[in-house]
Design a protein around this motif. Sequence first.
Motif, PDB file in Angstrom:
ATOM      1  N   THR A 190      -5.881 -52.554  37.220  1.00 34.80           N
ATOM      2  CA  THR A 190      -5.434 -52.327  38.595  1.00 34.80           C
ATOM      3  C   THR A 190      -4.738 -53.560  39.154  1.00 34.80           C
ATOM      4  OG1 THR A 190      -7.247 -50.774  38.933  1.00 34.80           O
ATOM      5  CG2 THR A 190      -6.207 -51.665  40.900  1.00 34.80           C
ATOM      6  N   ILE A 191      -5.270 -54.730  38.862  1.00 39.24           N
ATOM      7  CA  ILE A 191      -4.652 -55.977  39.329  1.00 39.24           C
ATOM      8  C   ILE A 191      -3.323 -56.205  38.614  1.00 39.24           C
ATOM      9  CG2 ILE A 191      -4.885 -58.494  39.338  1.00 39.24           C
ATOM     10  CD1 ILE A 191      -7.917 -58.007  39.855  1.00 39.24           C
ATOM     11  N   PHE A 192      -3.334 -56.095  37.278  1.00 35.43           N
ATOM     12  CA  PHE A 192      -2.113 -56.340  36.502  1.00 35.43           C
ATOM     13  C   PHE A 192      -0.986 -55.389  36.886  1.00 35.43           C
ATOM     14  CE2 PHE A 192      -3.796 -58.581  32.416  1.00 35.43           C
ATOM     15  CZ  PHE A 192      -4.228 -59.631  33.190  1.00 35.43           C
ATOM     16  N   GLY A 193      -1.328 -54.129  37.138  1.00 31.84           N
ATOM     17  CA  GLY A 193      -0.302 -53.159  37.488  1.00 31.84           C
ATOM     18  C   GLY A 193      -0.086 -53.015  38.977  1.00 31.84           C
ATOM     19  N   GLY A 194      -1.163 -53.138  39.744  1.00 29.18           N
ATOM     20  CA  GLY A 194      -1.097 -52.860  41.176  1.00 29.18           C
ATOM     21  C   GLY A 194      -0.362 -53.900  41.992  1.00 29.18           C
ATOM     22  N   ILE A 195      -0.581 -55.159  41.688  1.00 29.51           N
ATOM     23  CA  ILE A 195       0.056 -56.220  42.480  1.00 29.51           C
ATOM     24  C   ILE A 195       1.581 -56.166  42.365  1.00 29.51           C
ATOM     25  CG2 ILE A 195       0.323 -58.728  42.720  1.00 29.51           C
ATOM     26  CD1 ILE A 195      -2.719 -58.925  42.147  1.00 29.51           C
ATOM     27  N   PRO A 196       2.135 -56.136  41.131  1.00 22.50           N
ATOM     28  CA  PRO A 196       3.597 -56.021  41.047  1.00 22.50           C
ATOM     29  C   PRO A 196       4.112 -54.719  41.673  1.00 22.50           C
ATOM     30  CG  PRO A 196       2.670 -56.535  38.886  1.00 22.50           C
ATOM     31  CD  PRO A 196       1.529 -56.274  39.816  1.00 22.50           C
ATOM     32  N   VAL A 208      14.610 -50.275  41.964  1.00 19.55           N
ATOM     33  CA  VAL A 208      13.446 -51.141  42.168  1.00 19.55           C
ATOM     34  C   VAL A 208      12.163 -50.309  42.163  1.00 19.55           C
ATOM     35  CG1 VAL A 208      12.315 -52.736  43.783  1.00 19.55           C
ATOM     36  CG2 VAL A 208      14.759 -52.944  43.352  1.00 19.55           C
ATOM     37  N   LEU A 209      12.203 -49.115  42.720  1.00 19.82           N
ATOM     38  CA  LEU A 209      11.025 -48.249  42.685  1.00 19.82           C
ATOM     39  C   LEU A 209      10.688 -47.856  41.237  1.00 19.82           C
ATOM     40  CD1 LEU A 209       8.812 -46.759  44.189  1.00 19.82           C
ATOM     41  CD2 LEU A 209      10.390 -44.820  44.414  1.00 19.82           C
ATOM     42  N   CYS A 210      11.711 -47.588  40.448  1.00 22.37           N
ATOM     43  CA  CYS A 210      11.472 -47.272  39.024  1.00 22.37           C
ATOM     44  C   CYS A 210      10.826 -48.456  38.314  1.00 22.37           C
ATOM     45  CB  CYS A 210      12.783 -46.881  38.333  1.00 22.37           C
ATOM     46  SG  CYS A 210      13.396 -45.252  38.788  1.00 22.37           S
ATOM     47  N   VAL A 211      11.307 -49.652  38.581  1.00 22.15           N
ATOM     48  CA  VAL A 211      10.713 -50.844  37.968  1.00 22.15           C
ATOM     49  C   VAL A 211       9.280 -51.033  38.467  1.00 22.15           C
ATOM     50  CG1 VAL A 211      10.877 -53.359  37.767  1.00 22.15           C
ATOM     51  CG2 VAL A 211      12.941 -51.963  37.569  1.00 22.15           C
ATOM     52  N   ALA A 212       9.051 -50.764  39.741  1.00 23.64           N
ATOM     53  CA  ALA A 212       7.696 -50.877  40.296  1.00 23.64           C
ATOM     54  C   ALA A 212       6.743 -49.917  39.583  1.00 23.64           C
ATOM     55  CB  ALA A 212       7.721 -50.580  41.800  1.00 23.64           C
ATOM     56  N   LEU A 213       7.179 -48.687  39.374  1.00 26.40           N
ATOM     57  CA  LEU A 213       6.344 -47.721  38.660  1.00 26.40           C
ATOM     58  C   LEU A 213       6.099 -48.147  37.224  1.00 26.40           C
ATOM     59  CD1 LEU A 213       7.861 -44.394  40.028  1.00 26.40           C
ATOM     60  CD2 LEU A 213       5.517 -45.216  40.377  1.00 26.40           C
ATOM     61  N   MET A 214       7.139 -48.682  36.577  1.00 23.55           N
ATOM     62  CA  MET A 214       6.985 -49.157  35.211  1.00 23.55           C
ATOM     63  C   MET A 214       5.985 -50.311  35.161  1.00 23.55           C
ATOM     64  SD  MET A 214      10.956 -48.888  33.999  1.00 23.55           S
ATOM     65  CE  MET A 214      10.733 -49.434  32.329  1.00 23.55           C
ATOM     66  N   ALA A 215       6.071 -51.226  36.110  1.00 26.01           N
ATOM     67  CA  ALA A 215       5.134 -52.353  36.158  1.00 26.01           C
ATOM     68  C   ALA A 215       3.705 -51.852  36.347  1.00 26.01           C
ATOM     69  CB  ALA A 215       5.520 -53.313  37.285  1.00 26.01           C
ATOM     70  N   CYS A 264       0.570 -43.336  25.994  1.00 25.62           N
ATOM     71  CA  CYS A 264       0.541 -43.598  27.446  1.00 25.62           C
ATOM     72  C   CYS A 264       1.931 -43.970  27.958  1.00 25.62           C
ATOM     73  CB  CYS A 264      -0.449 -44.705  27.778  1.00 25.62           C
ATOM     74  SG  CYS A 264      -2.168 -44.239  27.611  1.00 25.62           S
ATOM     75  N   MET A 265       2.620 -44.810  27.208  1.00 28.99           N
ATOM     76  CA  MET A 265       3.963 -45.218  27.607  1.00 28.99           C
ATOM     77  C   MET A 265       4.943 -44.044  27.518  1.00 28.99           C
ATOM     78  SD  MET A 265       3.742 -48.406  28.532  1.00 28.99           S
ATOM     79  CE  MET A 265       2.246 -47.777  29.280  1.00 28.99           C
ATOM     80  N   LEU A 266       4.740 -43.202  26.520  1.00 23.47           N
ATOM     81  CA  LEU A 266       5.620 -42.047  26.333  1.00 23.47           C
ATOM     82  C   LEU A 266       5.537 -41.078  27.508  1.00 23.47           C
ATOM     83  CD1 LEU A 266       7.605 -40.703  24.339  1.00 23.47           C
ATOM     84  CD2 LEU A 266       5.647 -39.514  23.355  1.00 23.47           C
ATOM     85  N   VAL A 267       4.345 -40.879  28.046  1.00 24.18           N
ATOM     86  CA  VAL A 267       4.196 -39.920  29.150  1.00 24.18           C
ATOM     87  C   VAL A 267       4.413 -40.552  30.528  1.00 24.18           C
ATOM     88  CG1 VAL A 267       2.682 -38.396  27.825  1.00 24.18           C
ATOM     89  CG2 VAL A 267       1.682 -40.127  29.310  1.00 24.18           C
ATOM     90  N   THR A 268       4.547 -41.871  30.587  1.00 27.16           N
ATOM     91  CA  THR A 268       4.784 -42.517  31.885  1.00 27.16           C
ATOM     92  C   THR A 268       6.152 -43.192  31.936  1.00 27.16           C
ATOM     93  OG1 THR A 268       3.621 -44.527  31.163  1.00 27.16           O
ATOM     94  CG2 THR A 268       2.330 -42.881  32.370  1.00 27.16           C
ATOM     95  N   ILE A 269       6.407 -44.111  31.042  1.00 28.95           N
ATOM     96  CA  ILE A 269       7.636 -44.905  31.098  1.00 28.95           C
ATOM     97  C   ILE A 269       8.862 -44.089  30.709  1.00 28.95           C
ATOM     98  CG2 ILE A 269       8.812 -46.970  30.222  1.00 28.95           C
ATOM     99  CD1 ILE A 269       6.327 -47.457  32.074  1.00 28.95           C
ATOM    100  N   TYR A 270       8.757 -43.297  29.651  1.00 26.72           N
ATOM    101  CA  TYR A 270       9.913 -42.508  29.204  1.00 26.72           C
ATOM    102  C   TYR A 270      10.456 -41.590  30.310  1.00 26.72           C
ATOM    103  CZ  TYR A 270      12.735 -39.262  26.446  1.00 26.72           C
ATOM    104  OH  TYR A 270      13.749 -38.468  25.983  1.00 26.72           O
TER     105      TYR A 270
END
Length: 123
Positions: free
Chosen positions: A10-16, A39-46, A73-79
């Motif tokens: 949560t910290i690693f992903g949430g703060i960025p 920027v929103l796409c990058v925020a979601l990726m982070a 996990c990356m395939l269903v979120t980042i892709y």
Amino acid sequence: MGVQLLLKGTIFGGIPFIIMSIIAYILYLQNDFSNAKSVLCVALMALFIGFATIIYDIDQWTLIKKTIIHFLCMLVTIYPILLFSGWFPLTGLKDALIILGYFTMTGVILWLILLYLAKKFNW
């Protein structure tokens, strides 16, 4: 240990995510919709990448299991974010497969680099 891992993710992903979402919102208010979307796409990726890093902290799992679960996990979120982002031309299935190829190649290269660094520095 599970709660600590979730907190770490949560910290690693949430703060960025929070910081970049604020930036995206400011861009949106300035009518800079294209950059706000990027920027929103990058925020979601982070958010997703930061949260998924905890997979590699699960000591009971083998490296191959961690790698497969992380990839899925990356395939269903980042892709899907890459498809939605507008950063690549997307007019049909061929384009989606090309983007999938970029996604996979980038993941393999990063995985190999990080595996090398983890072994070199005893992470």
